[in-house]
Design an enzyme around this catalytic site. Structure first.
Site, short mmCIF file in Angstrom:
data_model
loop_
_atom_site.label_atom_id
_atom_site.label_comp_id
_atom_site.label_asym_id
_atom_site.label_seq_id
_atom_site.Cartn_x
_atom_site.Cartn_y
_atom_site.Cartn_z
N GLY A 88 62.83 40.55 46.63
CA GLY A 88 63.85 40.99 47.57
C GLY A 88 64.93 39.96 47.83
O GLY A 88 65.86 40.21 48.57
N CYS A 89 64.80 38.79 47.22
CA CYS A 89 65.81 37.74 47.35
C CYS A 89 66.71 37.77 46.11
O CYS A 89 66.20 37.87 45.00
CB CYS A 89 65.17 36.37 47.48
N VAL A 90 68.01 37.69 46.31
CA VAL A 90 68.93 37.63 45.18
C VAL A 90 68.74 36.31 44.44
O VAL A 90 68.65 36.28 43.23
CB VAL A 90 70.38 37.82 45.65
N SER A 91 68.67 35.22 45.19
CA SER A 91 68.38 33.92 44.60
C SER A 91 66.88 33.87 44.32
O SER A 91 66.11 34.62 44.90
CB SER A 91 68.74 32.80 45.56
N GLY A 162 67.39 38.74 51.97
CA GLY A 162 66.47 37.77 51.38
C GLY A 162 65.68 37.02 52.44
O GLY A 162 64.48 36.78 52.28
#
Length: 181
Positions: A88-91, A162
């Protein structure tokens, strides 16, 4: 142990001595306008809240969050696995969870990210949750703390999502610890 955060000026530029503040951690990361802002793995969420109160501008706070991330201990390459990756985190964000003994174990989290600001957000989450009993972790209102810090106002929706994913993962691990004990 105490350390000076600024020097007071008397009349005609006379030095009166240091203004002191209790030491919040083992080293200073930022000096801003004569005030020492502290951080490190031993930093508490209260120390971060106190440090944020010294910082007037969001740019200063942004730099401080990045410096919190820089102060995190090195994260082993062997822990950068799919199982430790926060979904769920872009990074890319990795969290490891270590459980103490007992029915309500103390949980220690370690984390890292490939993005500077996100690494700082990881540091804030570790200060908020790590080193506490599972039952206490489940009682923490992370949203309220983040509102006090003003993070939701200044993070992109992707970063905020995120951050929520990190909190969800931490709470899931705490709940699992309580159920298996």
């Amino acid at each position: 142990v105490r350390h000076p955060i600024e020097r007071r000026q008397g009349g005609r530029g006379q030095q009166l001595g240091p203004v002191e503040r209790p030491r919040a951690c083992s080293f200073s990361v930022t000096r801003l306008r004569g005030k020492t802002i502290c951080c490190g793995m031993g930093t508490t969420i209260q120390a971060i809240l106190d440090d944020f109160s010294f910082l007037d501008e969001w740019e200063e706070r942004y730099r401080y969050v990045i410096e919190l991330g820089e102060a995190l201990p090195e994260f082993p390459e062997s822990d950068r696995t799919a199982a430790n990756k926060v979904q769920g985190c872009v990074s890319q964000v990795w969290l490891t969870t270590e459980y103490g003994a007992g029915a309500d174990p103390v949980i220690t989290f370690r984390g890292d990210s490939d993005a500077h600001i996100v690494r700082g957000l990881v540091a804030i989450m570790l200060a908020l949750f790590s080193g506490q009993k599972a039952s206490d972790i489940l009682k923490i209102d992370a949203e309220a703390t983040l509102k006090v810090l003003g993070l939701h106002e200044h993070l992109s929706s992707q970063r905020a999502n995120g951050l929520r994913a990190m909190v969800k993962r931490i709470l899931r691990d705490a709940e699992a610890a309580r159920q298996t004990a």
